[in-house]
Design an enzyme around this catalytic site. Structure first.
Site, PDB file in Angstrom:
ATOM      1  N   SER A  13       1.224  -1.278  -0.346  1.00 29.32           N
ATOM      2  CA  SER A  13      -0.233  -0.104   0.209  1.00 29.32           C
ATOM      3  C   SER A  13       1.129   1.238  -0.077  1.00 29.32           C
ATOM      4  O   SER A  13       0.566   1.932  -0.397  1.00 29.32           O
ATOM      5  CB  SER A  13      -0.970  -0.149   0.858  1.00 29.32           C
ATOM      6  OG  SER A  13      -0.286  -0.057   2.079  1.00 29.32           O
ATOM      7  N   TYR A  44      -4.603   0.417   3.170  1.00 29.84           N
ATOM      8  CA  TYR A  44      -4.862  -0.920   3.078  1.00 29.84           C
ATOM      9  C   TYR A  44      -5.606  -1.532   4.776  1.00 29.84           C
ATOM     10  O   TYR A  44      -7.304  -1.639   4.207  1.00 29.84           O
ATOM     11  CB  TYR A  44      -4.626  -2.375   2.533  1.00 29.84           C
ATOM     12  CG  TYR A  44      -4.181  -1.509   1.637  1.00 29.84           C
ATOM     13  CD1 TYR A  44      -3.882  -0.181   0.014  1.00 29.84           C
ATOM     14  CD2 TYR A  44      -3.988  -2.935  -0.089  1.00 29.84           C
ATOM     15  CE1 TYR A  44      -4.012  -0.224  -1.153  1.00 29.84           C
ATOM     16  CE2 TYR A  44      -2.943  -2.256  -1.258  1.00 29.84           C
ATOM     17  CZ  TYR A  44      -3.476  -1.405  -1.536  1.00 29.84           C
ATOM     18  OH  TYR A  44      -2.857  -0.958  -3.021  1.00 29.84           O
ATOM     19  N   GLY A  45      -5.195  -0.933   5.234  1.00 35.23           N
ATOM     20  CA  GLY A  45      -5.426  -2.192   6.732  1.00 35.23           C
ATOM     21  C   GLY A  45      -6.850  -1.280   7.358  1.00 35.23           C
ATOM     22  O   GLY A  45      -7.352  -2.161   8.343  1.00 35.23           O
ATOM     23  N   CYS A  75       2.871  -7.305   1.649  1.00 37.40           N
ATOM     24  CA  CYS A  75       1.459  -6.040   2.445  1.00 37.40           C
ATOM     25  C   CYS A  75       0.918  -7.653   3.463  1.00 37.40           C
ATOM     26  O   CYS A  75       0.166  -8.280   2.957  1.00 37.40           O
ATOM     27  CB  CYS A  75       0.570  -5.623   1.185  1.00 37.40           C
ATOM     28  SG  CYS A  75      -0.488  -4.840   2.177  1.00 37.40           S
ATOM     29  N   ASN A  76       0.592  -7.403   4.202  1.00 32.81           N
ATOM     30  CA  ASN A  76      -0.038  -8.895   5.020  1.00 32.81           C
ATOM     31  C   ASN A  76      -1.307  -8.402   4.999  1.00 32.81           C
ATOM     32  O   ASN A  76      -2.431  -9.559   4.858  1.00 32.81           O
ATOM     33  CB  ASN A  76       0.162  -8.662   6.796  1.00 32.81           C
ATOM     34  CG  ASN A  76       1.604  -8.578   7.035  1.00 32.81           C
ATOM     35  OD1 ASN A  76       1.934 -10.060   7.070  1.00 32.81           O
ATOM     36  ND2 ASN A  76       2.499  -8.064   7.270  1.00 32.81           N
ATOM     37  N   THR A  77      -1.980  -7.399   5.060  1.00 29.63           N
ATOM     38  CA  THR A  77      -3.566  -6.574   4.303  1.00 29.63           C
ATOM     39  C   THR A  77      -4.121  -7.602   3.505  1.00 29.63           C
ATOM     40  O   THR A  77      -4.550  -8.394   3.258  1.00 29.63           O
ATOM     41  CB  THR A  77      -3.736  -5.131   4.686  1.00 29.63           C
ATOM     42  OG1 THR A  77      -2.749  -5.260   5.791  1.00 29.63           O
ATOM     43  CG2 THR A  77      -5.396  -5.260   4.751  1.00 29.63           C
ATOM     44  N   CYS A 197       2.915  -6.594   9.849  1.00 26.36           N
ATOM     45  CA  CYS A 197       2.509  -5.240   8.663  1.00 26.36           C
ATOM     46  C   CYS A 197       4.263  -4.859   8.543  1.00 26.36           C
ATOM     47  O   CYS A 197       4.752  -4.539   9.403  1.00 26.36           O
ATOM     48  CB  CYS A 197       1.471  -4.213   9.733  1.00 26.36           C
ATOM     49  SG  CYS A 197       1.675  -2.855   8.546  1.00 26.36           S
ATOM     50  N   THR A 198       4.295  -5.715   7.087  1.00 24.26           N
ATOM     51  CA  THR A 198       5.489  -4.491   7.037  1.00 24.26           C
ATOM     52  C   THR A 198       5.758  -3.366   7.224  1.00 24.26           C
ATOM     53  O   THR A 198       6.858  -2.806   7.103  1.00 24.26           O
ATOM     54  CB  THR A 198       5.143  -5.068   4.621  1.00 24.26           C
ATOM     55  OG1 THR A 198       4.399  -3.861   4.608  1.00 24.26           O
ATOM     56  CG2 THR A 198       4.943  -6.705   5.544  1.00 24.26           C
TER      57      THR A 198
HETATM   58  N1  DGL Z   1       1.945  -3.244   5.291  1.00 24.28           N
HETATM   59  C1  DGL Z   1       0.382  -3.126   4.986  1.00 24.28           C
HETATM   60  C2  DGL Z   1       0.342  -4.868   5.199  1.00 24.28           C
HETATM   61  O1  DGL Z   1       1.386  -5.210   5.955  1.00 24.28           O
HETATM   62  C3  DGL Z   1      -0.496  -2.348   5.373  1.00 24.28           C
HETATM   63  C4  DGL Z   1      -0.136  -0.721   5.483  1.00 24.28           C
HETATM   64  C5  DGL Z   1      -2.095   0.049   5.860  1.00 24.28           C
HETATM   65  O2  DGL Z   1      -2.379  -0.107   4.408  1.00 24.28           O
HETATM   66  O3  DGL Z   1      -2.742  -0.466   6.226  1.00 24.28           O
HETATM   67  O4  DGL Z   1      -0.056  -4.888   6.047  1.00 24.28           O
END
Ligand code: DGL
Length: 283
Positions: A13, A44-45, A75-77, A197-198
């Site tokens: 994101s 995104y989260g 991105c984990n989300t 979260c990355t």
């Molecule tokens: N860095 C992203 C993750 O690993 C999401 C951060 C976001 O956009 O909320 O979930």
């Protein structure tokens, strides 16, 4: 051995995925990479699964159209809600997420109690909690959404009073003062903290400082970056992905959907390297 100098596509994101890209470049120094940060639509989260799926598909599409030979959803989300549909959509292109590698390293590290820090979407969707308990049914798994940390990281703040305060709030109940100097937290200490979260690896030092003052001082801090890099390296070794030719200089190209000046200014801390030009793209 099959060779292919096409880049490996990586998206997030925003700048968070650069923490994964850093590990990918370290593990695979001969490969070229093409990175996209969807900064116009970050975060995104806090968005619904349907919206994140749509955004992830558009982000992946631009990378695939530019000829990547594999895709890393850094991105984990997005990995939690969109990985399966991206794999279906772009088959036979290898598409890797970061939740499984993160769960693997956490399950291998944790002794008993683990706290997952992630976005609202990742925590509420329960992907990490489910996977960790499948891998290690003996674990006690806790999870906390930490939406403010994404904004702080994107702003380039990784230390200082604001960061400390935010981390303290998010660890409240889990990282109280040591018994000798005060109250024992109601939930007790944890032995492993999973940065789910990355964006969060940029807070490692601040977390370490904070945890050092509590009963959690010996806590292990884990994230998905290195295990994701190993997973990608395994694909290359197994031959289902062609390796970069040895005589071709690897490249790194960066794209963002907004704020390219800030991306260039702040992103270096995430990547651990100076950023070259960032191309502005529209999805
Ligand atoms: N860095 C992203 C993750 O690993 C999401 C951060 C976001 O956009 O909320 O979930």
């Amino acid at each position: 051995m099959n060779t292919d100098s096409s880049p490996i596509g990586v998206f997030n994101s925003g700048m968070g995925g650069l923490t994964v890209l850093r590990a990918l470049r370290k593990q695979l120094p001969g490969e070229s990479f093409l990175y996209l940060g969807d900064t116009a639509r970050l975060p995104y989260g806090t968005k619904s699964a349907a919206t994140v799926q749509r955004y992830a598909l558009q982000a992946a599409r631009i990378l695939v159209d530019r000829g990547v030979k594999a895709l890393v959803v850094a991105c984990n989300t997005a990995s939690a809600v969109a990985l399966a549909s991206l794999q279906r959509q772009f088959a036979p292109l290898p598409v890797l997420g970061v939740v499984e590698p993160g769960a693997q390293v956490a399950a291998a590290t944790c002794r008993r109690r683990i706290l997952v820090l992630a976005t609202e979407s990742t925590v509420n969707g329960g992907a990490y909690q489910r996977r960790l308990l499948t891998l290690r049914p003996d674990l006690q798994v806790f999870a906390r959404p930490c939406p403010l940390l994404v904004a702080l990281a994107e702003e380039g703040r990784h230390s200082g009073p604001l960061v400390t305060l935010a981390l303290q709030q998010y660890l409240e109940g889990f990282a109280g003062p040591t018994p000798s100097v005060g109250r024992v937290s109601p939930d007790g200490p944890f032995d492993t903290l999973l940065l789910g979260c990355t964006h969060f690896p940029v807070f490692r030092d601040a977390l370490r400082d904070l945890l050092g003052e509590t009963e959690n001082s010996a806590v292990a801090l884990v994230d998905s970056a290195e295990t994701t890099a190993h997973a990608l390296a395994d694909h290359l070794k197994s031959g289902d992905l062609a390796v970069a030719p040895a005589d071709v200089e690897p490249t790194l190209a960066l794209m963002a959907t907004d704020g390219i000046d800030r991306f260039r200014r702040v992103g270096g801390y995430f990547l651990g390297d100076r950023l070259s030009a960032v191309e502005l793209v529209d999805l």
